[in-house]
Design an enzyme around this catalytic site. Structure first.
Site, PDB file in Angstrom:
ATOM      1  N   HIS A 167     -21.600 -14.145  -3.942  1.00 50.31           N
ATOM      2  CA  HIS A 167     -20.437 -14.714  -3.338  1.00 50.31           C
ATOM      3  C   HIS A 167     -20.594 -16.228  -3.990  1.00 50.31           C
ATOM      4  O   HIS A 167     -20.355 -17.178  -3.002  1.00 50.31           O
ATOM      5  CB  HIS A 167     -20.470 -14.604  -2.050  1.00 50.31           C
ATOM      6  CG  HIS A 167     -20.668 -13.146  -1.619  1.00 50.31           C
ATOM      7  ND1 HIS A 167     -19.623 -12.301  -1.335  1.00 50.31           N
ATOM      8  CD2 HIS A 167     -21.658 -12.579  -1.250  1.00 50.31           C
ATOM      9  CE1 HIS A 167     -19.974 -11.358  -0.655  1.00 50.31           C
ATOM     10  NE2 HIS A 167     -21.145 -11.298  -0.990  1.00 50.31           N
ATOM     11  N   SER A 288     -13.848 -36.680 -23.820  1.00 50.98           N
ATOM     12  CA  SER A 288     -12.257 -36.889 -23.378  1.00 50.98           C
ATOM     13  C   SER A 288     -11.582 -37.970 -24.136  1.00 50.98           C
ATOM     14  O   SER A 288     -12.529 -38.898 -24.364  1.00 50.98           O
ATOM     15  CB  SER A 288     -12.423 -37.148 -21.704  1.00 50.98           C
ATOM     16  OG  SER A 288     -11.597 -37.904 -21.424  1.00 50.98           O
ATOM     17  N   LYS A 294     -17.224 -38.294 -20.361  1.00 52.75           N
ATOM     18  CA  LYS A 294     -17.044 -36.897 -20.278  1.00 52.75           C
ATOM     19  C   LYS A 294     -17.862 -36.122 -21.153  1.00 52.75           C
ATOM     20  O   LYS A 294     -17.900 -36.519 -22.535  1.00 52.75           O
ATOM     21  CB  LYS A 294     -15.664 -36.435 -20.412  1.00 52.75           C
ATOM     22  CG  LYS A 294     -14.908 -37.028 -19.052  1.00 52.75           C
ATOM     23  CD  LYS A 294     -15.266 -36.134 -18.125  1.00 52.75           C
ATOM     24  CE  LYS A 294     -14.202 -34.607 -17.853  1.00 52.75           C
ATOM     25  NZ  LYS A 294     -14.467 -33.874 -16.727  1.00 52.75           N
ATOM     26  N   GLU A 301     -14.976 -22.498 -21.985  1.00 46.97           N
ATOM     27  CA  GLU A 301     -13.579 -22.536 -21.414  1.00 46.97           C
ATOM     28  C   GLU A 301     -12.796 -21.708 -22.094  1.00 46.97           C
ATOM     29  O   GLU A 301     -12.040 -20.761 -21.709  1.00 46.97           O
ATOM     30  CB  GLU A 301     -13.237 -23.909 -21.260  1.00 46.97           C
ATOM     31  CG  GLU A 301     -13.893 -24.616 -19.891  1.00 46.97           C
ATOM     32  CD  GLU A 301     -13.270 -26.157 -19.788  1.00 46.97           C
ATOM     33  OE1 GLU A 301     -13.379 -26.268 -18.521  1.00 46.97           O
ATOM     34  OE2 GLU A 301     -13.164 -27.001 -20.823  1.00 46.97           O
TER      35      GLU A 301
END
Ligand code: ARG
Length: 481
Positions: A167, A288, A294, A301
């Site tokens: 979970h 970024s 970043k 992804e």
């Protein structure tokens, strides 16, 4: 574009047209044309053509001189395709048309003899099977490389503790290597599915013709053998109507995509500031355009995102097939783009994931600190009580009360003083401290498949063996010259 009865336009070749007065409308031609995507079947179509030329010769339909010239022309055409000297044009409806044009250009009328006894229906089914059997091995090689990367990291982290989750909540301590190997197990199933699929896909449709077989004395069994198939299709109608091999390959690809997506999601979490378990190599991270600090896990992804198109490819082909009457229907031309896209997607994602995994740095210190957090050793306490004869039901209750006490005091399980342990339950003697270590929890797990250092090392050795055998399978070649 006007088409005289011989099927030759001013600039192109058509494989039909004898019964037609006028040529196709521009709108139809634009809808119908598939050469812009099926051109990649050319090497497979040429391999099938060589086998077909030989079978025509054995049937006495090409004499020795003719078959010699035919095979030489096919070789020459193949070289011209490979070098780019021969290219499909907008006038070529599909790969089969383009290659027949190439043959006619080289052989004149003799080139027109190769089409005897075959149809684009059995050709395209054959080509796509050959293409997929070939590329399944390419995909398998890339899967093996990703497995290698995970196995290498796992080898370094057999004894690195991590908080195992259910979970997405801290559950029990695990070996980080064990968690990495869990992903390898999924990849091993993908590899097994690919080779299992390959056994079913190894059926040759060639000889089925349009749908009914041929009145010419062809030899589908021999053709199947020459093309590396294990058998010829037992039913000519099924041979041209069946696309199970495409749908099934796409299922294997989609499920593999789901595995890569789950791995990607884990890396996204692991590299977040909140987890901080893993640091990506600069070569496998992105920045970024506005936020200079970043460092993003775009590889992970994209692996996650690409699962959508792999699942979409499967759904596209299943939906296309579901209402089709036997045998070939033009709808089936829609099988190719999803199949090619699935292969391309996996061939794109897998090397990037492998590079990302093999170059990432695991933050052992952060993992070690996180491993006991969230009371992951509570189960150890409950099982310690069970070993002392306390029924598990009661042991669970007692440990739950202990956790509640710790939550209230904002302390860890091993920080509760002896007298307070005894207040929670007389069963909680100070000896319980012996199980309140992450190392102890891991070492206590000795059963096969569990997360202790012993079983994880055993698993690692077994996984390495299996990866080796898949590496060998991936290196096998199915498409003959
Ligand atoms: N381009 C077609 C396809 O991919 C080849 C088969 C066409 N057959 C036919 N009878 N029109 O399905």
């Amino acid at each position: 574009m006007t088409l005289p009865g011989n099927g030759t336009t001013s600039s192109g070749v058509r494989l039909w047209g004898g019964r037609f007065q006028g040529g196709p409308a521009e709108a139809l031609a634009r809808l119908s044309v598939s050469v812009q995507f099926d051109w990649r079947l050319a090497p497979y179509d040429l391999a099938a053509s060589r086998a077909h030329a030989r079978v025509l010769a054995r049937a006495g339909l090409l004499d020795a001189d003719e078959v010699g010239r035919m095979l030489a022309a096919l070789d020459d055409l193949e070289a011209a395709c490979a070098s780019g000297d021969f290219r499909p044009t907008v006038e070529d409806e599909d790969v089969h048309t383009a290659l027949e044009r190439g043959l006619l250009e080289r052989l004149g009328a003799l080139g027109g003899k190769l089409r005897a006894g075959r149809s684009r229906n059995d050709q395209v089914a054959t080509d796509l099977r050959l293409y997929l059997r070939d590329h399944a091995r390419g995909v398998a090689s890339r899967l093996v490389e990703l497995a290698d990367a995970l196995v290498e990291q796992a080898e370094r982290h057999v004894e690195t503790p991590a908080p195992g989750m259910t979970h997405l909540q801290h559950a029990q301590p695990v070996s980080f290597g064990h968690q990495l190997l869990a992903h390898v197990q999924a990849l091993l199933r993908d590899l097994s599915r690919l080779s299992d699929w390959d056994n079913r896909a190894a059926i040759s449709p060639l000889g089925a013709g349009a749908l009914a077989g041929s009145s010419l004395p062809l030899d589908p069994v021999q053709v199947a053998r020459e093309l590396g198939f294990s058998a010829a299709a037992p039913n000519s109608m099924d041979a041209v109507a069946d696309r199970d091999f495409a749908a099934e390959f796409l299922f294997v690809a989609a499920l593999c995509g789901v595995h890569l997506s789950r791995l990607g999601e884990e890396v996204v979490l692991w590299t977040s500031h909140e987890f901080g378990w893993v640091e990506l190599d600069d070569a496998f991270a992105t920045g970024s355009s506005i936020m200079p600090q970043k460092k993003n896990a775009d590889v992970a992804e994209l692996a996650r995102g690409k699962a959508g198109r792999l699942i979409g490819a499967l759904v596209t082909v299943l939906t296309m097939l579901k209402g089709l009457p036997l045998t070939y229907d033009r709808d089936m031309q829609e099988d190719k783009e999803p199949v090619f896209d699935a292969v391309d997607t996996l061939e794109l994602v897998l090397p990037a994931l492998a590079g990302m995994i093999s170059t990432m740095t695991v933050r052992v210190d952060r993992l070690a600190r996180a491993a006991p957090a969230g009371y992951t050793l509570a189960t150890e306490v409950a099982e310690w009580l069970v070993r002392r004869g306390v029924p598990f039901r009661e042991a669970h209750e007692v440990t739950g009360s202990l956790v509640a006490l710790c939550v209230a005091r904002e302390c860890s399980l091993d920080e509760v003083p002896d007298p307070d342990l005894a207040t929670v339950s007389p069963h909680l003697t100070p000896e319980v401290r012996s199980v309140l270590s992450v190392r102890g929890a891991l070492e206590a797990r000795t059963t096969p498949g569990s997360t202790g250092p012993g079983p994880v090392s055993d698993q690692l050795a077994a996984v390495q063996d299996r990866v080796e055998s898949w590496r060998e399978w991936a290196a096998t070649r199915v498409v003959p010259r």
